[in-house]
Design a protein around this motif. Sequence first.
Motif, PDB file in Angstrom:
ATOM      1  N   ALA A   1       0.779  -1.198  -0.018  1.00  0.00           N
ATOM      2  CA  ALA A   1      -0.093  -0.034  -0.014  1.00  0.00           C
ATOM      3  C   ALA A   1       0.907   1.398  -0.056  1.00  0.00           C
ATOM      4  O   ALA A   1       0.425   2.173   0.246  1.00  0.00           O
ATOM      5  CB  ALA A   1      -1.117   0.126   1.149  1.00  0.00           C
ATOM      6  N   SER A   2       2.212   1.324  -0.168  1.00  0.00           N
ATOM      7  CA  SER A   2       3.052   2.267  -0.373  1.00  0.00           C
ATOM      8  C   SER A   2       3.128   2.591  -1.774  1.00  0.00           C
ATOM      9  O   SER A   2       3.649   1.715  -2.564  1.00  0.00           O
ATOM     10  CB  SER A   2       4.369   2.111   0.488  1.00  0.00           C
ATOM     11  OG  SER A   2       4.219   2.403   1.813  1.00  0.00           O
ATOM     12  N   SER A   3       3.100   3.616  -2.053  1.00  0.00           N
ATOM     13  CA  SER A   3       3.661   4.257  -3.375  1.00  0.00           C
ATOM     14  C   SER A   3       4.412   5.498  -3.281  1.00  0.00           C
ATOM     15  O   SER A   3       4.552   6.070  -2.448  1.00  0.00           O
ATOM     16  CB  SER A   3       2.451   4.764  -4.380  1.00  0.00           C
ATOM     17  OG  SER A   3       1.399   3.737  -4.317  1.00  0.00           O
ATOM     18  N   GLY A   4       5.066   5.829  -4.428  1.00  0.00           N
ATOM     19  CA  GLY A   4       6.197   6.854  -4.489  1.00  0.00           C
ATOM     20  C   GLY A   4       5.983   7.706  -5.581  1.00  0.00           C
ATOM     21  O   GLY A   4       5.014   7.455  -6.435  1.00  0.00           O
ATOM     22  N   ILE A   5       7.004   8.493  -5.732  1.00  0.00           N
ATOM     23  CA  ILE A   5       6.895   9.540  -6.743  1.00  0.00           C
ATOM     24  C   ILE A   5       7.704   9.104  -8.112  1.00  0.00           C
ATOM     25  O   ILE A   5       7.774   9.966  -9.055  1.00  0.00           O
ATOM     26  CB  ILE A   5       7.260  11.167  -6.552  1.00  0.00           C
ATOM     27  CG1 ILE A   5       8.741  11.180  -5.899  1.00  0.00           C
ATOM     28  CG2 ILE A   5       6.382  11.547  -5.377  1.00  0.00           C
ATOM     29  CD1 ILE A   5       9.374  12.373  -5.550  1.00  0.00           C
ATOM     30  N   GLY A   6       8.322   8.058  -7.846  1.00  0.00           N
ATOM     31  CA  GLY A   6       9.305   7.644  -9.094  1.00  0.00           C
ATOM     32  C   GLY A   6      10.426   8.267  -9.369  1.00  0.00           C
ATOM     33  O   GLY A   6      10.862   8.447 -10.663  1.00  0.00           O
TER      34      GLY A   6
ATOM     35  N   ARG B   1       1.532  10.116  -5.910  1.00  0.00           N
ATOM     36  CA  ARG B   1       2.274   8.977  -5.477  1.00  0.00           C
ATOM     37  C   ARG B   1       1.591   7.758  -6.340  1.00  0.00           C
ATOM     38  O   ARG B   1       0.276   7.855  -6.050  1.00  0.00           O
ATOM     39  CB  ARG B   1       1.977   8.624  -3.827  1.00  0.00           C
ATOM     40  CG  ARG B   1       2.774   9.637  -3.251  1.00  0.00           C
ATOM     41  CD  ARG B   1       2.913   9.448  -1.720  1.00  0.00           C
ATOM     42  NE  ARG B   1       3.504  10.105  -0.814  1.00  0.00           N
ATOM     43  CZ  ARG B   1       3.139  11.129  -0.125  1.00  0.00           C
ATOM     44  NH1 ARG B   1       2.011  11.646  -0.283  1.00  0.00           N
ATOM     45  NH2 ARG B   1       4.084  11.954   0.471  1.00  0.00           N
ATOM     46  N   ARG B   2       2.208   6.932  -7.096  1.00  0.00           N
ATOM     47  CA  ARG B   2       1.718   6.047  -7.661  1.00  0.00           C
ATOM     48  C   ARG B   2       2.615   4.751  -7.639  1.00  0.00           C
ATOM     49  O   ARG B   2       3.641   4.799  -7.274  1.00  0.00           O
ATOM     50  CB  ARG B   2       1.956   6.489  -9.205  1.00  0.00           C
ATOM     51  CG  ARG B   2       1.255   7.696  -9.870  1.00  0.00           C
ATOM     52  CD  ARG B   2       1.830   7.943 -11.023  1.00  0.00           C
ATOM     53  NE  ARG B   2       1.112   9.366 -11.357  1.00  0.00           N
ATOM     54  CZ  ARG B   2       1.409   9.981 -12.641  1.00  0.00           C
ATOM     55  NH1 ARG B   2       2.273   9.494 -13.464  1.00  0.00           N
ATOM     56  NH2 ARG B   2       0.851  11.052 -12.754  1.00  0.00           N
ATOM     57  N   PRO B   3       1.813   3.571  -7.914  1.00  0.00           N
ATOM     58  CA  PRO B   3       2.520   2.307  -7.874  1.00  0.00           C
ATOM     59  C   PRO B   3       3.611   2.302  -8.943  1.00  0.00           C
ATOM     60  O   PRO B   3       3.449   2.793 -10.002  1.00  0.00           O
ATOM     61  CB  PRO B   3       1.410   1.166  -8.030  1.00  0.00           C
ATOM     62  CG  PRO B   3       0.167   1.956  -8.170  1.00  0.00           C
ATOM     63  CD  PRO B   3       0.369   3.168  -8.201  1.00  0.00           C
ATOM     64  N   THR B   4       4.851   1.720  -8.485  1.00  0.00           N
ATOM     65  CA  THR B   4       5.936   1.788  -9.606  1.00  0.00           C
ATOM     66  C   THR B   4       6.107   0.388 -10.087  1.00  0.00           C
ATOM     67  O   THR B   4       5.942  -0.747  -9.478  1.00  0.00           O
ATOM     68  CB  THR B   4       7.245   1.891  -8.500  1.00  0.00           C
ATOM     69  OG1 THR B   4       7.079   3.374  -7.963  1.00  0.00           O
ATOM     70  CG2 THR B   4       8.445   1.963  -9.507  1.00  0.00           C
ATOM     71  N   ASP B   5       6.512   0.569 -11.240  1.00  0.00           N
ATOM     72  CA  ASP B   5       6.554  -0.595 -12.060  1.00  0.00           C
ATOM     73  C   ASP B   5       8.150  -1.196 -11.656  1.00  0.00           C
ATOM     74  O   ASP B   5       9.081  -0.516 -12.063  1.00  0.00           O
ATOM     75  CB  ASP B   5       6.566  -0.516 -13.597  1.00  0.00           C
ATOM     76  CG  ASP B   5       6.986  -1.671 -14.465  1.00  0.00           C
ATOM     77  OD1 ASP B   5       7.603  -2.543 -14.037  1.00  0.00           O
ATOM     78  OD2 ASP B   5       6.505  -1.387 -15.705  1.00  0.00           O
ATOM     79  N   MET B   6       8.167  -2.170 -10.985  1.00  0.00           N
ATOM     80  CA  MET B   6       9.704  -2.471 -10.538  1.00  0.00           C
ATOM     81  C   MET B   6      10.635  -2.598 -11.774  1.00  0.00           C
ATOM     82  O   MET B   6      11.844  -2.479 -11.418  1.00  0.00           O
ATOM     83  CB  MET B   6       9.631  -3.704  -9.545  1.00  0.00           C
ATOM     84  CG  MET B   6       8.786  -3.223  -8.242  1.00  0.00           C
ATOM     85  SD  MET B   6       9.408  -1.709  -7.350  1.00  0.00           S
ATOM     86  CE  MET B   6      10.884  -2.168  -7.080  1.00  0.00           C
TER      87      MET B   6
END
Length: 161
Positions: free
Chosen positions: A43-48, A130-135
């Motif tokens: 449930a944590s997202s970031g700014i990339g 804040r968006r989910p990151t494509d790892m």
Amino acid sequence: FLPGGSKEEGRMGNAESVQCVDLCSVNKERKVLVKSAPEPKAASSGIGAVFGVDATGAVFFNTAVPGSSCGDAVTRQLLRTGDTLFSVDGVPVYRAPLNVVASKLLGPHGSIASVSFKRGDETIMLELERRPTDMLAAQKAVSKAKENSGVDRIRYAQDAE
């Protein structure tokens, strides 16, 4: 013996075998299986953003993960490589350790991070989702930053002390 470790040798998943000194025994070494990176927080997202740290300890923007809000800011020419991170949500993070920076930038998916950067005398204020990151994209961005900067070792924010 490290908590969560294993006495088995070899490689497994994203874990690696390393040698550690057994502090309970005299002059004995053991191989311990250590996970190379902690599991990402659910449930944590970031700014990339991929950041670097200069010789003074200042955290600067290096590159963005494609599809991230930082990537959007770069495309709109609002954010540039070398911009120095100054604050997150009104909290100063200039020269803060990377783990502190990461804790401020990560948050619930869809929330907004108010981030300020310095570019010379100019202050750049950005509202970044804040968006989910494509790892896979994130790993490629880190590799690109590493190649472009000539740095031979990259530390992930959650591993920095």
